[in-house]
Design an enzyme around this catalytic site. Structure first.
Site, PDB file in Angstrom:
ATOM      1  N   ASP A 235      31.238  53.825  19.717  1.00  0.00           N
ATOM      2  CA  ASP A 235      31.991  53.074  18.555  1.00  0.00           C
ATOM      3  C   ASP A 235      32.152  54.244  17.407  1.00  0.00           C
ATOM      4  OD1 ASP A 235      32.513  51.625  15.956  1.00  0.00           O
ATOM      5  OD2 ASP A 235      32.514  49.913  17.182  1.00  0.00           O
ATOM      6  N   GLY A 236      33.353  54.540  17.201  1.00  0.00           N
ATOM      7  CA  GLY A 236      33.490  55.412  16.222  1.00  0.00           C
ATOM      8  C   GLY A 236      32.761  55.167  14.880  1.00  0.00           C
TER       9      GLY A 236
ATOM     10  N   ASP B 228      42.089  58.114  14.918  1.00  0.00           N
ATOM     11  CA  ASP B 228      43.290  57.679  15.839  1.00  0.00           C
ATOM     12  C   ASP B 228      42.596  56.529  16.881  1.00  0.00           C
ATOM     13  OD1 ASP B 228      45.843  57.378  16.789  1.00  0.00           O
ATOM     14  OD2 ASP B 228      45.673  59.199  18.025  1.00  0.00           O
TER      15      ASP B 228
END
Length: 287
Positions: free
Chosen positions: A152-153, A173
């Site tokens: 998970d970013g 992005d």
């Protein structure tokens, strides 16, 4: 292909042209007609790839192209929004560490790997099915400069605050089939990005989707970064936002213009146009 690699089923695609092919992460003996029906109806729940002989595109649905690669020039940036996201180089031409949230077809990772030799690149992608297509999009294997990880970013942004070298650039992005990922859609997330960035760091965000959602994100970014931001609105409906950690951020546009010409020579991208439009966005914010 190693035994641990996912199988990619390649079929003739009936959707756009008789010569197209579609790539699906499915076993070789899968019911192809049933799968194509699921794709056509919008019920297929994995990303897929369509080739038209000239380009290869990653899709979350038939109507939503996430990334596109020119088959003859796989390291070029084929989409306008990816080109515009590279405009951070106008303000930070030699970053040491780039953290990318979202791999997609790997366009930005490949471009930075080739053209931003000063940087180590960490790419975080939450969907393992997207990562499974990395070879289809010619994403280089992991090496000393490039690492692609599943995760998970938003969690990785928090984790990066403890790294020896904090990211100079965070590129966001982070889309799924429903739009911007929920984990990056809050003021707290943008605060964590601000805290994670190195002293003169910059966040680059691709905002797409409906106008209200883009405006909500823009307002959150402006609040967290105290209005230190520049924007590029693109004809395809994407908004590219650059937000700067440095409280003394004050671009010297003549120097930016000179750098833009050098970057155009080095990369082939139209950095002078980016610089002009970013300067205009700055003036409009002052007004």
């Amino acid at each position: 292909m190693s035994s641990s690699s996912p199988h990619i089923l390649v079929l003739p695609s009936p959707f756009l042209s008789d010569t197209d092919t579609i790539r699906l992460l499915e076993p070789a003996d899968a019911d192809s007609q049933w799968l194509l029906h699921k794709v056509r109806s919008g019920d297929y729940d994995k990303p897929f790839v369509i080739d038209d002989g000239t380009t290869r595109s990653l899709h979350f649905s038939l109507s939503l192209i996430q990334s596109t690669m020119n088959l003859k020039e796989p390291f070029e940036l084929a989409l306008d929004y990816t080109q515009a996201m590279m405009s951070f180089l106008l303000f930070l031409p030699r970053p040491q560490h780039i953290l990318m949230l979202g791999l997609g077809g790997g366009s930005l990772a490949k471009f930075c790997h080739r053209h931003v030799g000063s940087a180590r690149i960490t790419v975080v992608e939450i969907d393992p099915h997207v990562i499974a297509f990395r070879d289809a999009f010619a994403v280089p294997p992991d090496d000393a400069r490039l690492t692609v990880v599943e995760g998970d970013g938003a969690d990785w942004v928090v984790r990066s605050r403890g790294w020896e070298t904090r990211p100079d650039v965070v590129m966001m992005d982070a889309f799924d089939r429903h739009g911007l990922s929920g984990s990056v859609s809050s003021t707290d997330f943008y605060r964590s990005v601000l805290d994670a960035l190195a002293g003169r760091g910059v966040m680059v965000a691709n905002l797409a989707g409906d106008k209200d959602s883009r405006e909500d994100h823009l307002a959150m970014i402006a609040e967290v970064f105290d209005e230190r931001l520049l924007t590029l609105s693109l004809p395809d409906g994407n908004d590219i936002v650059l937000a700067f950690r440095n409280p003394a951020f004050a671009p010297r546009w003549r120097e930016v213009g000179n750098l833009a010409k050098a970057l155009r020579t080095r990369t082939g991208l139209d950095f002078p146009r980016f610089a002009q439009r970013l300067e205009r966005s700055r003036r409009l914010r002052y007004l």
